[in-house]
Design an enzyme around this catalytic site. Structure first.
Site, PDB file in Angstrom:
ATOM      1  N   LYS A  58     -17.317 -53.844  29.109  1.00  0.00           N
ATOM      2  CA  LYS A  58     -18.205 -53.808  27.932  1.00  0.00           C
ATOM      3  C   LYS A  58     -17.283 -53.734  26.719  1.00  0.00           C
ATOM      4  CE  LYS A  58     -19.901 -51.708  24.889  1.00  0.00           C
ATOM      5  NZ  LYS A  58     -19.697 -52.039  23.439  1.00  0.00           N
TER       6      LYS A  58
ATOM      7  N   GLU B 136      -8.059 -38.572  12.009  1.00  0.00           N
ATOM      8  CA  GLU B 136      -7.691 -39.982  12.143  1.00  0.00           C
ATOM      9  C   GLU B 136      -8.487 -40.794  11.129  1.00  0.00           C
ATOM     10  OE1 GLU B 136      -8.788 -42.188  15.796  1.00  0.00           O
ATOM     11  OE2 GLU B 136      -6.693 -42.797  15.774  1.00  0.00           O
TER      12      GLU B 136
HETATM   13  P1  NAP Z   1     -16.351 -46.055  19.461  1.00  0.00           P
HETATM   14  O1  NAP Z   1     -17.780 -45.986  19.058  1.00  0.00           O
HETATM   15  O2  NAP Z   1     -15.773 -44.943  20.243  1.00  0.00           O
HETATM   16  O3  NAP Z   1     -16.185 -47.434  20.243  1.00  0.00           O
HETATM   17  C1  NAP Z   1     -15.370 -47.700  21.366  1.00  0.00           C
HETATM   18  C2  NAP Z   1     -16.163 -48.423  22.445  1.00  0.00           C
HETATM   19  O4  NAP Z   1     -17.111 -47.517  23.041  1.00  0.00           O
HETATM   20  C3  NAP Z   1     -16.995 -49.593  21.947  1.00  0.00           C
HETATM   21  O5  NAP Z   1     -17.062 -50.577  22.940  1.00  0.00           O
HETATM   22  C4  NAP Z   1     -18.347 -48.931  21.746  1.00  0.00           C
HETATM   23  O6  NAP Z   1     -19.421 -49.813  21.652  1.00  0.00           O
HETATM   24  C5  NAP Z   1     -18.419 -48.045  22.965  1.00  0.00           C
HETATM   25  N1  NAP Z   1     -19.386 -46.944  22.860  1.00  0.00           N
HETATM   26  C6  NAP Z   1     -19.897 -46.373  21.744  1.00  0.00           C
HETATM   27  N2  NAP Z   1     -20.752 -45.381  22.071  1.00  0.00           N
HETATM   28  C7  NAP Z   1     -20.781 -45.323  23.428  1.00  0.00           C
HETATM   29  C8  NAP Z   1     -21.474 -44.501  24.365  1.00  0.00           C
HETATM   30  N3  NAP Z   1     -22.297 -43.529  23.975  1.00  0.00           N
HETATM   31  N4  NAP Z   1     -21.263 -44.719  25.678  1.00  0.00           N
HETATM   32  C9  NAP Z   1     -20.427 -45.677  26.089  1.00  0.00           C
HETATM   33  N5  NAP Z   1     -19.750 -46.485  25.253  1.00  0.00           N
HETATM   34  C10 NAP Z   1     -19.911 -46.312  23.940  1.00  0.00           C
HETATM   35  O7  NAP Z   1     -15.460 -46.284  18.203  1.00  0.00           O
HETATM   36  P2  NAP Z   1     -15.893 -46.994  16.839  1.00  0.00           P
HETATM   37  O8  NAP Z   1     -17.218 -46.483  16.351  1.00  0.00           O
HETATM   38  O9  NAP Z   1     -15.824 -48.432  17.042  1.00  0.00           O
HETATM   39  O10 NAP Z   1     -14.742 -46.465  15.866  1.00  0.00           O
HETATM   40  C11 NAP Z   1     -14.843 -45.170  15.285  1.00  0.00           C
HETATM   41  C12 NAP Z   1     -13.517 -44.461  15.234  1.00  0.00           C
HETATM   42  O11 NAP Z   1     -12.930 -44.406  16.528  1.00  0.00           O
HETATM   43  C13 NAP Z   1     -12.441 -45.129  14.408  1.00  0.00           C
HETATM   44  O12 NAP Z   1     -12.550 -44.871  13.067  1.00  0.00           O
HETATM   45  C14 NAP Z   1     -11.191 -44.554  15.007  1.00  0.00           C
HETATM   46  O13 NAP Z   1     -10.927 -43.297  14.467  1.00  0.00           O
HETATM   47  C15 NAP Z   1     -11.537 -44.429  16.465  1.00  0.00           C
HETATM   48  N6  NAP Z   1     -11.004 -45.554  17.266  1.00  0.00           N
HETATM   49  C16 NAP Z   1      -9.940 -45.350  18.042  1.00  0.00           C
HETATM   50  C17 NAP Z   1      -9.421 -46.396  18.775  1.00  0.00           C
HETATM   51  C18 NAP Z   1      -8.234 -46.227  19.660  1.00  0.00           C
HETATM   52  O14 NAP Z   1      -7.556 -47.214  19.933  1.00  0.00           O
HETATM   53  N7  NAP Z   1      -7.937 -45.059  20.160  1.00  0.00           N
HETATM   54  C19 NAP Z   1      -9.991 -47.660  18.697  1.00  0.00           C
HETATM   55  C20 NAP Z   1     -11.119 -47.848  17.900  1.00  0.00           C
HETATM   56  C21 NAP Z   1     -11.611 -46.784  17.204  1.00  0.00           C
HETATM   57  P3  NAP Z   1     -19.810 -50.338  20.178  1.00  0.00           P
HETATM   58  O15 NAP Z   1     -18.809 -51.361  19.857  1.00  0.00           O
HETATM   59  O16 NAP Z   1     -21.157 -50.885  20.322  1.00  0.00           O
HETATM   60  O17 NAP Z   1     -19.760 -49.166  19.244  1.00  0.00           O
END
Ligand code: NAP
Ligand code: MG
Length: 464
Positions: free
Chosen positions: A170, A371
């Site tokens: 996903k 972050e």
């Molecule tokens: P995120 O919501 O954690 O997204 C990561 C992945 O998880 C995406 O595929 C997302 O789908 C999915 N996801 C979201 N909610 C979920 C749930 N309840 N159950 C299962 N999967 C779920 O991150 P984001 O909102 O895109 O980014 C927010 C913050 O996360 C950033 O500002 C940054 O601080 C951090 N981040 C960290 C990394 C890293 O490499 N460690 C990468 C990206 C972001 P969707 O795409 O539909 O949300």
């Protein structure tokens, strides 16, 4: 590439169970570039069943055959590198050259490293009167973020396939086109049907259904700490294996004996690359008080080269842009000194943020603790080495970092005291086989190289 309107399940593109779609935007100009289906729990269930059905045969293939398929996958990624770079630029907004070099280049390297590892890894070991077998864990649910769309996918799927696992992916809702392109590549590489499956969709629906599915044996997640915590809790309740690659707030420690100009320039480049959307970025620069003013001047000069719309792309979406601008405002409110950039958007169109440098940042400030995930660098002052170490280790994270010193041994001694999973010594080069992962709240588990492969294996010992 032309978007698919279905899911890639059991070796073919199939109509999605539901009617809803996700609009994919180009964050540089805010235009819609395509639509993909929004997966439902039914799509996830179909994909998991396909992966389960394919698992016994794939697990039983000789490692040399799995290696051959991974080598073929690498070759497809190399052949289609221009299309990969264009697709990443279109949906993530990164400058074309960075897309070529990093977004398309690194995944091919990683796929190649797993082709080699599958062929050479000791899946069987003698321990006294026992033979210990490393066997695949089973069906993997992979959930990936948008920041390095293809790398994040390959860093999970390639080791899983090398281990003999089958996968349901996903990908992030913001970057599904790159994921569809990857699915095409697995088909072209001759992977058997059901070994790799793709369900596009939103996290709270498709992601949640995948993480909680009974037919998934291991969940590998990269993204925010908030979602990682939830996924870890669900996996724990089901006694399921889990790998979590979460955030970071890495320190770039410049010791007094270092080449200051080089350390500052490389440090600025590290933070501005990918518009700061890198979990391992060295977002805190730590400089000795005697060199502090010089370092701030050097950083302000270095960041001037990062022109939005040229060398620096936009952030991935409006929400991330607003979030990062909010952090910059918070930095100003808490008394940090802006030496470059600021909260104003530099361009009228697109989700751009000004490359920003803060001086006089103290360790307890929000911008030094949380972050930000944008092109924002904080420069902190330290008194002596122990103070530098206290500051470096003084966050909940521990993903990466850097140490600069005149003498390598001095840098290594400092690095060994850091609570973090990866440290670059005097600008050490990226190594696609070096284990990558976090101490503390930066995560659980490791990706890349043989350590990344081991995440997808479980051991069985036979006594004779
Ligand atoms: P995120 O919501 O954690 O997204 C990561 C992945 O998880 C995406 O595929 C997302 O789908 C999915 N996801 C979201 N909610 C979920 C749930 N309840 N159950 C299962 N999967 C779920 O991150 P984001 O909102 O895109 O980014 C927010 C913050 O996360 C950033 O500002 C940054 O601080 C951090 N981040 C960290 C990394 C890293 O490499 N460690 C990468 C990206 C972001 P969707 O795409 O539909 O949300
Ligand atoms: Mg999200």
């Amino acid at each position: 590439m032309k978007p698919h309107d279905g899911m890639y399940i059991d070796g073919e593109w199939r109509p999605a169970a539901g009617q809803e779609t996700i609009a994919v935007l180009n964050p540089a100009d805010e235009q819609v570039i395509g639509h993909v289906p929004a997966g439902t729990p039914e799509d996830v269930d179909l994909a998991v069943r396909a992966a389960r059905a394919a698992f016994p045969a794939w697990a039983a293939t000789a490692p040399a055959e799995r290696a051959a398929r991974l080598a073929a996958l690498r070759d497809v990624l190399v052949t289609r590198k221009d299309e990969i770079a264009e697709t990443v630029t279109a949906e993530l907004g990164s400058p074309p050259q960075f897309s070529q070099l990093v977004h398309a280049g690194v995944p091919a390297l990683v796929a190649g490293s797993y082709a080699e590892l599958a062929a050479t890894y000791a899946f069987e070991e003698k321990v006294g009167n026992s033979t210990v077998f490393s066997e695949p864990v089973g069906v993997v649910g992979a959930i990936t973020p948008w920041n390095y769309p293809l790398h994040q996918i390959v860093a999970k799927v390639a080791p899983a396939l090398a281990a003999g696992c089958t996968v349901v992916l996903k990908p992030a809702e913001d970057t599904p086109l790159t994921a569809q392109l990857f699915a095409e590549a697995t088909q072209e590489a001759g992977l058997p049907a059901g070994v790799f499956n793709l369900v596009t969709g939103i996290g709270t629906v498709a992601g949640q259904a995948l993480a909680g599915h009974d037919g998934v044996d291991l969940v590998s997640f990269t993204g925010s700490t908030a979602v990682g915590r939830q996924i870890g809790a669900v996996a724990g309740a089901a006694v399921k294996r889990v790998a979590l690659e979460l955030g970071g707030k890495s320190a770039n420690v410049i010791l007094p004996s270092a080449d200051l100009a080089k350390a500052v320039n490389v440090g600025v480049a590290n933070v501005m690359g990918n518009s700061g959307q890198t979990c391992s970025a060295w977002t805190r620069m730590l400089v000795h008080r005697d060199q502090y003013d010089e370092a701030v001047t050097l950083a302000a000069a270095a960041v001037a080269k990062y022109v939005p719309g040229e060398r620096v792309g936009p952030l991935v979406n409006a929400k991330q842009q607003a979030r990062v601008r909010g952090y910059i405002e918070k930095g100003v409110d808490e008394g940090a000194r802006l030496v470059a950039g600021g909260p104003e958007a530099p361009l009228a169109r697109g989700y751009f943020v000004s490359p920003t440098v803060f001086a006089d940042v103290t360790p307890e400030m929000t911008i030094a603790q949380e972050e930000i995930f944008g092109p924002v660098l904080s420069i902190l002052r330290y008194e002596d080495e122990d103070d530098a170490l206290r500051i470096a280790n003084g966050t909940v994270y521990g993903l990466a970092g850097a140490v600069w010193a005149g003498d390598e041994a001095e840098a290594v001694a400092f690095a060994r005291r850091m609570d973090t999973g990866q440290v670059d010594i005097n600008g050490g080069r990226f190594n696609p086989r070096a284990p990558f992962g976090g101490y503390k709240q930066s995560g659980v588990g490791r990706e890349l190289g043989s350590h990344g492969l081991a995440e997808y294996l479980q051991t069985k010992s036979l006594q004779f």
